[in-house]
Design a protein around this motif. Structure first.
Motif, short mmCIF file in Angstrom:
data_model
loop_
_atom_site.label_atom_id
_atom_site.label_comp_id
_atom_site.label_asym_id
_atom_site.label_seq_id
_atom_site.Cartn_x
_atom_site.Cartn_y
_atom_site.Cartn_z
N GLU A 217 7.52 3.39 -15.89
CA GLU A 217 7.66 2.29 -16.84
C GLU A 217 6.40 1.43 -16.89
O GLU A 217 6.00 0.95 -17.96
N TRP A 218 5.76 1.24 -15.74
CA TRP A 218 4.49 0.50 -15.68
C TRP A 218 3.42 1.21 -16.50
O TRP A 218 2.67 0.58 -17.24
N ILE A 219 3.33 2.53 -16.36
CA ILE A 219 2.34 3.32 -17.10
C ILE A 219 2.56 3.17 -18.60
O ILE A 219 1.60 2.95 -19.36
N THR A 220 3.81 3.24 -19.04
CA THR A 220 4.12 3.11 -20.47
C THR A 220 3.79 1.71 -20.97
O THR A 220 3.19 1.55 -22.04
N ARG A 221 4.16 0.70 -20.20
CA ARG A 221 3.94 -0.69 -20.61
C ARG A 221 2.45 -1.01 -20.75
O ARG A 221 2.05 -1.80 -21.61
N HIS A 222 1.61 -0.38 -19.96
CA HIS A 222 0.18 -0.64 -20.00
C HIS A 222 -0.57 0.31 -20.93
O HIS A 222 -1.79 0.19 -21.09
N GLY A 223 0.15 1.25 -21.53
CA GLY A 223 -0.47 2.12 -22.53
C GLY A 223 -1.34 3.23 -21.96
O GLY A 223 -2.23 3.74 -22.66
N PHE A 224 -1.11 3.64 -20.72
CA PHE A 224 -1.90 4.71 -20.12
C PHE A 224 -1.25 6.07 -20.37
O PHE A 224 -0.06 6.16 -20.68
N SER A 225 -2.04 7.12 -20.20
CA SER A 225 -1.54 8.50 -20.30
C SER A 225 -1.88 9.25 -19.02
O SER A 225 -3.00 9.12 -18.50
N VAL A 226 -0.93 10.01 -18.51
CA VAL A 226 -1.18 10.77 -17.29
C VAL A 226 -1.79 12.12 -17.65
O VAL A 226 -1.58 12.65 -18.74
N THR A 227 -2.55 12.67 -16.71
CA THR A 227 -3.27 13.92 -16.95
C THR A 227 -2.74 15.07 -16.10
O THR A 227 -3.30 16.17 -16.13
N GLY A 228 -1.69 14.82 -15.34
CA GLY A 228 -1.13 15.86 -14.50
C GLY A 228 0.17 15.40 -13.88
O GLY A 228 0.66 14.30 -14.14
N GLY A 229 0.72 16.26 -13.02
CA GLY A 229 1.99 15.94 -12.39
C GLY A 229 1.85 14.90 -11.29
O GLY A 229 0.79 14.75 -10.69
N PRO A 230 2.93 14.15 -10.99
CA PRO A 230 2.88 13.15 -9.94
C PRO A 230 2.73 13.78 -8.56
O PRO A 230 3.12 14.93 -8.34
N VAL A 231 2.17 12.98 -7.65
CA VAL A 231 1.93 13.43 -6.28
C VAL A 231 2.68 12.50 -5.33
O VAL A 231 2.60 11.27 -5.45
N GLU A 232 3.39 13.08 -4.37
CA GLU A 232 4.01 12.30 -3.30
C GLU A 232 3.31 12.64 -1.98
O GLU A 232 3.20 13.81 -1.62
N VAL A 233 2.83 11.61 -1.29
CA VAL A 233 2.20 11.80 0.02
C VAL A 233 3.12 11.17 1.07
O VAL A 233 3.44 9.98 0.99
N TYR A 234 3.52 11.95 2.06
CA TYR A 234 4.53 11.52 3.03
C TYR A 234 3.84 10.99 4.28
O TYR A 234 3.29 11.75 5.08
N LEU A 235 3.86 9.66 4.45
CA LEU A 235 3.13 9.02 5.54
C LEU A 235 3.92 8.96 6.83
O LEU A 235 3.35 8.67 7.89
N THR A 236 5.22 9.19 6.76
CA THR A 236 6.07 9.07 7.94
C THR A 236 6.65 10.44 8.31
O THR A 236 7.16 11.16 7.45
N ASP A 237 6.57 10.76 9.58
CA ASP A 237 7.16 12.00 10.09
C ASP A 237 8.60 11.72 10.50
O ASP A 237 8.85 10.97 11.46
N PRO A 238 9.58 12.28 9.77
CA PRO A 238 10.99 12.04 10.13
C PRO A 238 11.33 12.48 11.55
O PRO A 238 12.30 11.99 12.14
N GLY A 239 10.49 13.36 12.11
CA GLY A 239 10.73 13.81 13.48
C GLY A 239 10.45 12.74 14.50
O GLY A 239 11.01 12.76 15.61
N THR A 240 9.57 11.80 14.16
CA THR A 240 9.24 10.72 15.10
C THR A 240 9.85 9.38 14.70
O THR A 240 9.89 8.46 15.50
N GLU A 241 10.30 9.26 13.43
CA GLU A 241 10.96 8.04 12.95
C GLU A 241 12.33 8.42 12.40
O GLU A 241 12.45 8.87 11.26
#
Length: 332
Positions: free
Chosen positions: A294-318
């Motif tokens: 929604e932020w991207i649409t409201r600001h009038g930007f266009s994406v050039t590829g698929g979204p990326v998720e980076v996982y900062l927490t290891d569920p094995g330790t947290e």
């Protein structure tokens, strides 16, 4: 008649004296206010760096809700700006541009008040123990206009209260973002990332198990070939359709290698990304994605590829899912 001419001469003399005295007054005006905001610098900075947010805290932007605003370059970050038009003389017409933006540290803006002249404003941010000291300042040159020089003596009294109220509004806004746990969205620049990746089309309901298997295969391949992982795992969502999606799981690596039919050597391109942080269970990631989209649409930007998720927490330790942190990026 003599009284009349004497009055005229006195008036003319007073004007001459005041005009001459004006050149002894400061040619520059500086207005400055400071406040401590009960929020981290990232939150506070982005309420100023995103010009769409100024209507929520800047008093001048709240004078007339009918003010017409045209945003330039999305209205966020360096080289962005907005033009405003309003029949209200308190608001008038003008232009504002962000000329420098150093994340979480400082913002400089240039302002053109048309007939009212030019000015520069700046914001300085310094975080300490989860709170942020903010300096908001305004500078303008009055030139050789005697009246402007005399008016300059009143700038601090006229503008200072608006600065104080604006900073108080900024504090209220920033605290509400924390209280409501609203994601803060911003634009960041990311470097190129080289990685070992694996693509697969999976069903929505099986994504967790499929991703676990894919990361396991990538890790096994890297260990077998003596290749080190240099950063946290991530997933790229290449395409989505009803019931299934094509995903690519990746692990950043320290060296190149020959791709296999299953594990490929790839690069995530450097560039600008829209960025948001999700805190919580992976099952609620969709809500943060929606905020970012929604932020991207409201600001009038266009994406050039698929979204990326980076996982900062290891569920094995947290073990607490409420503390898991995931960075979300959309390439521009």
């Amino acid at each position: 008649m003599k009284v009349f001419w004497k009055t005229i001469l006195v008036f003319i003399g007073a004007v001459i004296i005041l005009s001459a005295a004006a050149f002894l007054l400061p040619e520059k005006v500086h207005v400055e206010r400071t406040a401590t905001i009960d929020a981290p610098a990232r939150i506070v900075f982005n309420q100023v760096n995103d010009l769409h947010c100024w209507g929520k805290w800047a008093t001048w932007n709240q004078i007339d809700p009918e003010m017409k605003v045209e945003y330039i370059n999305g209205g966020v970050g360096q080289e962005s700006g907005y033009h405003w038009n309003n029949a209200n003389q308190q608001v008038g017409n003008g232009k504002l541009y962000i000329t420098r933006s150093l994340p979480y540290d400082s913002i400089v803006v240039s302002m053109d008040f048309m007939k009212g002249g030019l000015a520069t404003g700046y914001f300085l941010f310094k975080e300490d123990s989860g709170k942020t000291a903010v300096i908001w300042a305004f500078d303008t040159h009055l030139g050789n206009n005697p009246l402007a020089r005399w008016m300059g003596l009143m700038f601090d009294k006229m503008m200072g209260p608006d600065f104080e109220k604006g900073l108080a509004n900024l504090n209220t806004l920033s605290k509400s973002i924390i209280g409501e746990q609203r994601p803060v969205v911003e634009i960041v620049s990311l470097p190129e990332v080289v990685y070992a990746g694996m693509k697969k089309t999976v069903k929505w309901e099986n994504i967790g198990a499929e991703m676990g298997m894919m990361y396991s295969k990538i890790s096994g391949f890297l260990q077998k070939n003596g290749i080190s992982v240099t950063d946290m795992p991530f997933t790229i969502y290449h395409s989505m359709s009803e019931g299934e999606m094509e995903i690519e799981c990746g692990l950043p690596v320290n060296t190149g290698f020959d791709s296999t039919p299953e594990i490929t050597y790839s690069k995530r391109v450097a560039g600008k990304y829209v960025f948001g942080i999700h805190v919580g269970n992976y099952e609620t990631l969709e809500a943060t994605h929606t905020v970012v989209q929604e932020w991207i649409t409201r600001h009038g930007f266009s994406v050039t590829g698929g979204p990326v998720e980076v996982y900062l927490t290891d569920p094995g330790t947290e073990p607490d899912p409420g503390k898991w942190v995931t960075n979300i990026y959309y390439p521009l």
